[in-house]
Design an enzyme around this catalytic site. Sequence first.
Site: not given
Ligand code: PEP
Ligand code: MG
Length: 920
Positions: A44, A114, A123, A125, A358, A476, A788, A811-812, A874
């Site tokens: 703003k 403001r 909305g 704040m 904006r 809103h 991983e 992920n792992d 992945c």
């Molecule tokens: C991971 O661990 O990121 C992965 C892609 O393998 P998964 O999720 O199958 O363990």
């Molecule tokens: Mg994995």
Amino acid sequence: MAKKKAARRSRTAGPGRAGHKHVYFFGGGKADGNRNMKDLLGGKGSGLAEMTNAGLPVPPGFTISTEVCNIYYEQDRKIPANIDKEIAENLKKLEKSAGATLGSNDNPLLVSVRSGAKFSMPGMMDTILNLGLNDESVEGLKRRTQNGRFSFDSYRRFIQMFGNVVLEIPKEAFEHEFEEVKRARGVKLDTDLDENALREVVERYKKVVQSRTGKAFPQAPGAQLTMARDAVFRSWMNPRAQEYRRIYDIPDHIGTAVNVQMMVFGNTGDRSATGVGFTRNPATGKKEFYGEFLINAQGEDVVAGIRTPQPIRELEQVMPKAYKQLREITTRLERHYRDVQDFEFTIQDERLFMLQTRSGKRTGYAAVIIATDLVAEKLVSPKDAVLLVDPESLSQLLAPIFDTAEWKKIPAATRGLPASPGAASGQVVFTADDAVEWANRGKPVVLVRRETVPDDIHGMFVAQGILTATGGMTSHAAVVGRQMGKPSVVGAGELEIDEKNHVFRVSGQTVKEGDFISFDGLSGEVKIAQVASKPSEILQVLNKTLDAKKSDIFQRFEKLLSWADKFRRLGIRANADLPDQAELAYAFGARGIGLCRTEHMFFGEGRIPIVQRMILATTEVDRRKALDELLPMQRDDFYGVFKAMHGSPVTIRTIDPPLHEFLPKREELMVEIARLEATGKQGRELEEKRKLLARVEQLHEFNPMLGHRGVRLGITYPEITEMQTRAIIEAACRLNKEGLKIVPEIMIPLVGHVKELKDQKTVVDRVAEETMKAQGIKIKYLVGTMIEVPRGAMTADQIAEVAEFFSFGTNDLTQLTFGFSRDDVGKFLRIYQEKKILDKDPFASFDADGVGPVVRTAVQLGRKTRPGLKLGVCGEHGGDPASIHFFEKVGLDYVSASPYRIPVARLAAAQAALSVKVGD
Ligand code: PEP
Ligand code: MG
């Protein structure tokens, strides 16, 4: 020496110190700030500065910077004297520019106070209007305006807002008094109250303040300003603002600015008005002047959704001059900012003032239309257009829509304003808390409210859609619904909502909590039924049920993504396990599979008994027998996946999960056995169940995520790796013979030691060699690993001696770096976020600070050994825009995401490439 000096300078001139600028003035055609100062002045503040510099009619004022917000919190909710002094100096300047004085008896200056953070938080704040009024200056205002009614209406609004926001008195306490006065005088509308009635309201309000706080309403304007400023800073940390920031990943530390600005009045009579608008339709993207206004009203009335305002086009009839000027200014602003503008204005006695501009928030649908239109209009280049669309919002375009035939069969119960497109069908709930509770029980809910207030945000977040009885397109509910991509219909005025008894009535029907309703956020129609939805237009084209030439949105979607492809460096692959997923991913633009989880194929029809036989086998010979049965099935799956990728690379991972996942649950088996025993049943069934239970007991693990899985399985049962390798190579040989060149990438999971990989590579190479010989053809294939396990990352130089590619399994890697179990983190993550220990869920958004260095180290070590090493990711993070920025920075070659995230990843990868340099 030079360094020392700089350090000393920053100690004396940093934020909070005298000499450092904390307050930025705007007015009289000149401003201290500009459009590039959003970090410091908020959206703003920087917009007001920019508009002032452009010579637009902006009431003068000043912005207290976001740094002061942080100082306020660091210094125990106090503002140092030097900043107070700076504010006082700017106030003097404002009084001079306005030709009026705060608190003056004859010519009082009134100001608004403001909030305004870098990112708009509609909305969330607080705001205070009409500040500077007290028992004396209200008489001054009356003398100046010759309008007693207006003056006392302004005063009562001020006490109410100040009382609520600053003194934290519930709104109802004031509303009660207001209603009392209206009742006593026998009037219905607020506007029917005359000056005397409003004087009485003021007196009653002051008594409310006295009784609730034990103190009189503060009369000194200086004190009012200080208290209001601090209340705005305080509102940065209110629960709804915090929740909003959590949902939208806005960091806490950026703080809000406070804008103090001369009031202009849209409520001086019928020659005044206030309104908000957009330079294009934010729901559909259509190029049309869009917005709404209220005659004789003050700012917040429009957005609060209490009165349903008039469409902005009607302003042309009522105040043609001001309308024309507004159109000219907003068109100019759109050209200047080269993006759709969301603006606020006030007309005081037919004189137009701009209060805000904006970039307009928009639906994913509108974002694509607007970006492609702006390029066609030559207002922006394709590169700019790519940066104009929030990648996450593209997933809205893939959301389902109603089946037109089904939809038409049911009569509409009512119609509201189409605030945010999409098909919503679900069970009615009436409060945000109920919405959350029902959603947690797995129910699809539609949140039905008379009007939504910012406190409802948690309920809106989980709902399929939001339906309200009052409010306009900029209320809103509409703004937040659009931003979340939630189908929303607002201002469905025929709904009679009885929130207390959890029912609503419409067109002679009563709808109870839990009943199904459906509505279309694009047409505004509401129906009392559950209506099946169907795939979005984009998916219909991809599924070939709709001709691409007949879908405007598909063509634009494709165009935008083709621009994105030009600017991105990262390759985009998909996580797909089956041929149909691979085909969809290819259609979405993935050029490769980054992860094919082969074990998912084991769950295919009729396969589980074979897999179980393989697991139950007590000898290698028996195990091989079962594997021989699986081989042709896996080979056909791989053939299909390779084919669907048309020769793009496909990474296939050998088996990963612990074997007990393919067997029935221990507890269920125990119950089954007990049942069979109790009913006196002996024989084969019982025997088999007992055998199964014995194997399940054997495979039982205390922490399966750290147990017998990944490469450890392949090492203990090399015949599984053998079978999978054979299936992969046979499928690839077959395709190569058919003329499609396939280079399979065989990936070994969960490697932490180079010798684990060596062991498996020996098996793969041997079987590949045998298979190719048997097939009479030689093909190229690669053997690589997932990174991983932290040890794998830290010894990536050794691992790269063997691995021909790496794919980060984030992920792992997140699980093992944090030591948080992927499956159990839900039990405490929310509390971690509430306590600000973690901002985001590290399994959804990559933790660049902690897991980041592990990836970076592996990248550096891996490439040291093997300079051309192919690197990808992945884990789920491969489809998350913020994470993609990190992967761009660290120089990976590709990201791999689930098929529906592919468009998001393409766009995010382009934005990452345009905004970061590899190695930053
Ligand atoms: C991971 O661990 O990121 C992965 C892609 O393998 P998964 O999720 O199958 O363990
Ligand atoms: Mg994995």
